[in-house]
Design an enzyme around this catalytic site. Structure first.
Site, PDB file in Angstrom:
ATOM      1  N   GLY A  46     -37.124  62.831  13.975  1.00 49.79           N
ATOM      2  CA  GLY A  46     -36.237  61.680  13.804  1.00 49.79           C
ATOM      3  C   GLY A  46     -34.762  61.995  13.944  1.00 49.79           C
ATOM      4  CD  GLN A 105     -26.702  46.422   0.533  1.00 46.94           C
ATOM      5  OE1 GLN A 105     -26.357  47.404  -0.119  1.00 46.94           O
ATOM      6  NE2 GLN A 105     -27.822  46.409   1.253  1.00 46.94           N
ATOM      7  CG  HIS A 138     -21.748  38.068   5.080  1.00 50.62           C
ATOM      8  ND1 HIS A 138     -22.470  36.970   5.501  1.00 50.62           N
ATOM      9  CD2 HIS A 138     -21.961  38.169   3.741  1.00 50.62           C
ATOM     10  CE1 HIS A 138     -23.102  36.436   4.462  1.00 50.62           C
ATOM     11  NE2 HIS A 138     -22.812  37.149   3.392  1.00 50.62           N
ATOM     12  CE  LYS A 202     -27.577  29.549   0.093  1.00 53.83           C
ATOM     13  NZ  LYS A 202     -27.962  30.329   1.269  1.00 53.83           N
TER      14      LYS A 202
END
EC number: 2.7.6.1
Length: 326
Positions: A46, A105, A138, A202
């Site tokens: 990997g 986050q 974001h 919401k």
């Protein structure tokens, strides 16, 4: 002894990770450059390896990578590319990440939680990045996580232009899928010609990711074409429930517009079966053929990225590309 004078020469070189080569090729075409050839492979365990096949000494390097699934592998690959450029004496390294990884986050909701968006910025700074270029963060304060210039580009203009051309004569209302995106909806409403706005009230359980409950519509959407805007669609649960809530409230139709089509399963199934008239996304992330469905429109951000890269290379103004609002 007198010093020797010389004329500094700037060279723009574009480098691409393996996550979304198509976008990088399109950016290269718009810049009229070629992507610098490289050797890149993954070892059996990997580990990743990257080596550039041309000299990069003194160059103005732009490293583009779209952070799609598997996101951690592509973040690591871009970090390794930046490290290789730094050790090969590139003069300036700009990390181009159309989709900023771990952007959700960006703060602690509870104790003992990470702020992973800050960690990403620290990792790239440590690797050797001088500058970051990204699209539709974001939350805008993520720009402050990186100790250096951050070019925050907006795909909203691209999306809004498509909506004006397609639905310009309709009675439009701009809708935010939650109260946290109301400011975004206000910008959209202004760009579409001072349209009314609404939002979905919401609730979300912080212990259950990708799950939301659409409660009620705040604002008048009766008989209107609702433009439902968000920065990303992951599993599609929030946006589909918001669509249903708007139609139940009497909206004439719903068009979904978002920048980042993450489209984790079962997003494609949800979106293709929902009652939205059109789903508009950009190619900030790769969207494979199997995730494209009738009613989906994919717009290219390559010209915008290329123009921003050209401005940075020429020490021009990126803000001017967005009418001074970047």
């Amino acid at each position: 002894m007198s010093p020797k004078s010389g004329t500094p020469k700037k060279n723009l070189m574009l480098f691409s990770g393996r996550a979304h080569r198509e976008l990088a090729e399109e950016v290269a075409q718009n810049l009229n450059v070629t992507i610098t050839p490289q050797t890149a492979h993954t070892f059996a365990n990997g580990e990743l390896f990257v080596r550039f096949e041309e000299s990069v000494r003194g160059t103005d390097a732009f490293v583009i990578q779209s952070h799609t699934t598997p996101i951690n592998e592509w973040v690591m690959e871009q970090l390794i590319m930046v490290d290789a450029l730094k050790r090969a004496s590139a003069k300036r390294i700009t990390v181009v990440m159309p989709f900023y990884p771990y952007a959700r986050q960006d703060k602690k909701h509870k104790g003992r939680e990470p702020i992973s968006a800050r960690l990403i910025a620290d990792l790239f700074k440590t690797a050797g990045a001088d500058r970051i270029m990204t699209v539709d963060l974001h939350t805008a304060q993520i720009q402050g996580f990186f100790d250096g210039p951050v070019d925050h580009l907006f795909a909203q203009s691209l999306l809004a232009e498509h909506i004006k051309k397609t639905y310009g004569d309709a009675d439009i209302a701009v809708v935010s899928p939650d109260s946290g995106r109301v400011r975004l909806a206000e910008k959209w409403a202004q760009q579409l010609g001072d349209r009314p706005i609404a939002f979905i009230h919401k609730t979300r359980d912080p212990d259950k990711p990708n799950q939301a409950v659409a409660n009620r519509v705040v604002g008048n959407v009766q008989g209107k074409l609702c433009i439902l805007v968000d920065d990303m669609i992951d599993t599609g649960g929030t946006i589909v429930k918001a669509t249903d809530a708007l139609l139940n409230e009497g909206a004439a139709d719903v068009v979904i517009a978002t920048t980042h089509g993450i489209l984790s399963d079962p997003a494609t199934e949800r979106l293709s079966n929902c009652k939205a008239r059109e789903v508009i996304v950009t190619n900030s992330l790769p969207i494979p053929e199997e995730k494209i469905f009738p009613g989906m429109t994919v717009l290219s951000i390559a010209p915008m990225l290329a123009e921003a890269i050209q401005q940075v290379f020429e020490d021009g103004s990126v803000t001017s590309l967005f009418d001074g609002h970047a």
